[in-house]
Design a protein around this motif. Structure first.
Motif, mmCIF file in Angstrom:
data_model
loop_
_atom_site.group_PDB
_atom_site.id
_atom_site.type_symbol
_atom_site.label_atom_id
_atom_site.label_comp_id
_atom_site.label_asym_id
_atom_site.label_seq_id
_atom_site.Cartn_x
_atom_site.Cartn_y
_atom_site.Cartn_z
ATOM 1 N N ASP A 111 11.123 -2.427 9.896
ATOM 2 C CA ASP A 111 11.824 -1.333 10.609
ATOM 3 C C ASP A 111 10.618 -0.891 11.396
ATOM 4 N N LEU A 112 9.554 -0.617 10.874
ATOM 5 C CA LEU A 112 8.163 0.187 11.374
ATOM 6 C C LEU A 112 7.887 -0.563 12.503
ATOM 7 N N VAL A 113 7.921 -1.960 12.408
ATOM 8 C CA VAL A 113 7.543 -2.865 13.606
ATOM 9 C C VAL A 113 8.372 -2.727 14.857
ATOM 10 N N LYS A 114 9.773 -2.610 14.534
ATOM 11 C CA LYS A 114 10.518 -2.841 15.515
ATOM 12 C C LYS A 114 10.557 -1.515 16.111
ATOM 13 N N ALA A 115 10.589 -0.413 15.628
ATOM 14 C CA ALA A 115 10.264 1.006 16.019
ATOM 15 C C ALA A 115 8.920 1.146 16.767
ATOM 16 N N ASN A 116 8.204 0.176 16.764
ATOM 17 C CA ASN A 116 6.965 0.233 17.629
ATOM 18 C C ASN A 116 6.002 1.282 16.617
ATOM 19 N N GLN A 117 6.268 1.574 15.609
ATOM 20 C CA GLN A 117 5.310 2.553 14.615
ATOM 21 C C GLN A 117 4.079 1.981 14.363
ATOM 22 N N THR A 118 3.800 0.619 14.435
ATOM 23 C CA THR A 118 2.618 0.233 13.881
ATOM 24 C C THR A 118 1.530 -0.312 15.394
ATOM 25 N N LEU A 119 2.224 0.224 16.374
ATOM 26 C CA LEU A 119 1.106 0.380 17.866
ATOM 27 C C LEU A 119 0.131 1.104 17.605
ATOM 28 N N PRO A 120 -1.006 1.243 18.162
ATOM 29 C CA PRO A 120 -1.901 2.126 18.502
ATOM 30 C C PRO A 120 -1.512 3.399 18.559
ATOM 31 N N ASP A 121 -0.435 3.729 19.287
ATOM 32 C CA ASP A 121 0.039 5.008 19.281
ATOM 33 C C ASP A 121 1.368 5.237 18.726
ATOM 34 N N GLY A 122 1.668 4.570 17.660
ATOM 35 C CA GLY A 122 2.893 4.730 16.496
ATOM 36 C C GLY A 122 2.357 5.653 15.426
ATOM 37 N N LYS A 123 3.186 5.723 14.457
ATOM 38 C CA LYS A 123 2.838 6.790 13.512
ATOM 39 C C LYS A 123 1.858 6.172 12.376
ATOM 40 N N TYR A 124 2.009 4.669 12.392
ATOM 41 C CA TYR A 124 1.179 3.802 11.452
ATOM 42 C C TYR A 124 0.403 2.771 12.083
ATOM 43 N N PRO A 125 -0.558 3.192 12.941
ATOM 44 C CA PRO A 125 -1.255 2.107 13.845
ATOM 45 C C PRO A 125 -1.800 0.952 12.831
ATOM 46 N N ILE A 126 -1.343 -0.202 12.979
ATOM 47 C CA ILE A 126 -2.055 -1.473 12.148
ATOM 48 C C ILE A 126 -2.553 -2.510 12.848
ATOM 49 N N ASN A 127 -3.949 -2.854 12.437
ATOM 50 C CA ASN A 127 -4.320 -3.919 13.139
ATOM 51 C C ASN A 127 -4.497 -3.627 14.580
ATOM 52 N N THR A 128 -4.956 -2.734 15.244
ATOM 53 C CA THR A 128 -5.108 -2.287 16.606
ATOM 54 C C THR A 128 -5.759 -3.039 17.466
ATOM 55 N N THR A 129 -6.712 -3.738 16.953
ATOM 56 C CA THR A 129 -7.634 -4.760 17.833
ATOM 57 C C THR A 129 -7.256 -6.361 17.657
ATOM 58 N N GLY A 130 -6.046 -6.579 16.977
ATOM 59 C CA GLY A 130 -5.723 -8.066 16.987
ATOM 60 C C GLY A 130 -5.474 -8.509 15.594
ATOM 61 N N ILE A 141 0.839 -1.294 0.067
ATOM 62 C CA ILE A 141 -0.008 0.015 0.020
ATOM 63 C C ILE A 141 0.941 1.115 0.098
ATOM 64 N N GLY A 142 2.124 0.847 0.397
ATOM 65 C CA GLY A 142 3.127 2.186 0.167
ATOM 66 C C GLY A 142 3.553 2.964 1.446
ATOM 67 N N LEU A 143 3.168 2.002 2.702
ATOM 68 C CA LEU A 143 3.781 3.006 3.945
ATOM 69 C C LEU A 143 5.265 2.985 4.055
ATOM 70 N N VAL A 144 6.000 1.807 3.216
ATOM 71 C CA VAL A 144 7.312 1.774 3.622
ATOM 72 C C VAL A 144 8.132 1.177 2.331
ATOM 73 N N LYS A 145 9.322 1.466 2.107
ATOM 74 C CA LYS A 145 10.144 1.078 1.105
ATOM 75 C C LYS A 145 9.918 -0.645 1.117
ATOM 76 N N VAL A 146 10.270 -1.228 0.096
ATOM 77 C CA VAL A 146 10.243 -2.693 -0.114
ATOM 78 C C VAL A 146 11.405 -3.216 0.708
ATOM 79 N N GLY A 147 10.982 -4.213 1.643
ATOM 80 C CA GLY A 147 11.890 -4.910 2.398
ATOM 81 C C GLY A 147 12.135 -4.167 3.753
ATOM 82 N N HIS A 148 11.575 -2.979 3.991
ATOM 83 C CA HIS A 148 11.798 -2.430 5.392
ATOM 84 C C HIS A 148 10.459 -2.364 6.206
ATOM 85 N N ALA A 149 9.363 -3.019 6.034
ATOM 86 C CA ALA A 149 8.332 -3.027 6.662
ATOM 87 C C ALA A 149 8.714 -3.471 8.197
#
Lengths: 389, 389
Positions: free
Chosen positions: B309-328, B299-307
């Motif tokens: 990095d966002l997970v490791k940086a907690n950016q996909t948590l509800p309080d991150g920059k890109y909250p993903i699947n916040t309910t599980g 979908i274009g959130l991040v460069k190929v191969g680097h998704a």
């Protein structure tokens, strides 16, 4: 105002017990619809498939993606629509909605069913799933058994004779005998109907539609691109109606009238801004002979109990006042369930273009109506199509 | 211009292995959606059901009429929509189209699946029908086997480690543990993921979503009647995209990117007239852990191969920059296939209304995106929903 939607082309396989696979049938009717439109300067934005139960009739799942792939439509969105035996008409309705809503400009709608791969008893079991399990199936009811009960009640209420009822399939076979795509292309007599084996008393084999294989398709285009299609090839979707009824027949007010037909045909006429008198040719869901009579009354062609008068007076033949099921109907054209709604549309479109089979063409037909039943007397879809608008 | 369509209410059952029947699940989520809208001064014009395979998972057919009857919606038209595991999102798309086209003003959309009635091996067989039979199933492939192949290739291409991949289900369970409707409400560790049994190497049990029972629903209203709903309860459907890909994974250009996601998300963003930067919260189809990473890139959130990095940086948590699947997500919330698309919509709507479960609420979320996959990497449906417009 929502956008106008047109049928630019139609296609249909022969109906019958066929050697072609489910996928071959679907793609073959789809390609014929594309060719029928006679131009290729567009993309197809979406595919909508109507099919009742490909999984259990053939073992094949995920039909929408599979057919989109086979037709080379990737990456267009593809969707399957299911409302039992009205799946074809429902797919057509959804195709209309996707274009009228602005989500698409061109849609291929395909109805398909392959019912002959399973045994007849297995097919009956699958078909009976449209009935209410708790109220009907658990006690051994099948669609034919309910059809018989309705026929018996209608005969009691309105004095319909066995030989009168037989006129309906006789007319169906008469028309089917002139339609090269029909499952049955032989004429039958009133005597043949009574002499054939009883399926559910009083209905004999010839009162009942067959289980068939086949597919039919329509290419729908928005007002934005229909101008590329020759004027005489354009058919406009004027009206649509869709209605359900109580799932179990015992919960309804009448055995001999289907409220879903009354309501869905009213909705379609209102949307089309026309009256029944404006309709030149009809396709009514005649899975059982008695249904054609009831449908005639429910859409309002004739007073309750008197549909048979029109049949006896030859008014339902292609040259009558109310031409009904001019190409054989479900009885003789055949009834591959998911395809039937689109076969009705295919044949009405041919009538409106003046390209119906010889001897079946209705003179000067401008507006036609299709009526497709989804369960036993429920989930009806009515369409009104016109060559003038 | 087509008419605007709004979500006036949403409902959802708990997901899991449940005692309720298919019909009970569907009606319960539907009634919750109706109550959520908080007013009753309207008729419901249509019912649209999304369900992958009720016939083979439960033996129940003709679901659209059955549910319309149970909900007291007769004579409203009722339709079932099926695109495999994206059936829920596809039903939502068709609900939008029926209103935007002018065919209806109010639609109840229900997604439902009951998968626990059959054995696990039977469920696997039914689920494998979304794959290409000739190219995949005949050789023993299952969705999980293809997921494993994709994971292996991604690890090779981009150096993803096993312990990194495990962060995805760890996050899913973290969120699920705070969601009372989730199938799994227990937290897990990176060590748990690796220690759990291998399903298809390198994927372990915790990389894979469960088979679940459950239903979710949304009440859609046209611009004509949405004014009756409290302003803060209205969510607008801003964008929709739907795309297929080649049925067999071997026919596609890439194992580690799904073109259907790229294309459908572009379509949805164009329709919504917004950019990815405008989206505050995401639901991405994580049936297997590796898919969440691939979807983020497609979908274009991040460069190929680097998704990762966002997970490791907690950016996909509800309080991150890109909250993903916040309910599980599908992993922890569960995956009753036909219901998942509407569960995603249910949870995004709650985020946009500020009514998400405690600790999972994204601050000031105004626009959300859902992404639902229909096969293995094909038949994707993306929606964009907004509380400001």
């Amino acid at each position: 105002m929502s956008r106008s939607v047109y049928i630019a082309g139609v296609g249909m396989t022969k109906f019958g017990v066929l050697k072609e696979s489910l996928v071959e049938l679907a793609t073959s009717s789809a390609l014929e619809a594309i060719n029928d439109a006679g131009f290729s300067d567009y993309n197809i934005d979406r595919l909508v498939i109507g099919s009742q139960n490909p999984d259990e009739f053939t073992g094949i799942g995920h039909l929408s993606t599979l057919i989109a792939d086979q037709l080379g439509l990737i990456p267009s969105g593809a969707t399957r629509v299911e409302t039992g035996p009205s799946s074809g008409a429902s797919a057509f309705e959804i195709g209309y909605a996707l274009i009228a809503s602005g989500l698409a400009d061109s849609i291929l709608v395909v109805g398909v069913e392959k019912m002959s791969q399973v045994s007849r008893s297995e097919a009956s079991k699958i078909l009976a799933k449209v009935l209410s399990y708790e109220n009907e199936v658990e006690y051994g009811a099948t669609p034919t058994a309910l059809g018989a009960m309705v026929a018996r009640r209608y005969m009691y209420e309105y004095g319909l004779c066995r030989n009168d009822l037989s006129l309906v399939p006789v007319k169906a076979h008469r028309n089917g005998s002139k339609n090269q795509r029909a499952h049955f292309q032989n004429e039958i007599t009133v005597e043949d109907v009574v002499a054939s084996r009883i399926v559910a008393e009083p209905l004999t084999l010839f009162d009942c539609c067959p289980t068939s294989d086949g597919a039919a398709a329509a290419l729908l285009l928005s007002e934005k691109i229909i101008s590329k299609v020759d004027r005489e090839k354009r058919i406009k979707i004027l009206g649509l109606g869709h209605a359900t009824d109580y799932h179990a027949i015992q919960h309804r007010q009448s055995l001999t009238s289907f409220y879903g037909t009354i309501y869905s045909s009213q909705l379609a006429l209102e949307m089309a801004k026309c009256s029944l008198n404006d309709i030149d040719v009809f396709e009514l869901h005649d899975a059982f002979s008695i249904l054609e009579l009831i449908n005639m009354e429910d859409i309002g062609l004739v007073k309750v109990g008197h549909a048979i008068d029109l049949v006896k007076a030859n008014q339902t033949l292609p040259d009558g006042k109310y031409p009904i099921n001019t190409t054989g109907g479900l009885k003789a054209r055949g009834h591959p369930t998911g395809a039937s709604g689109l076969a009705q549309i295919h044949d009405i479109v041919q009538q409106l273009k003046g390209t119906a089979p010889q001897q079946l063409q209705v003179d000067n037909a401008k507006i036609g109506l299709t009526h497709n039943i989804g369960g036993f007397g429920n989930n009806m879809v009515v369409t009104i199509l016109g060559s003038i608008y």
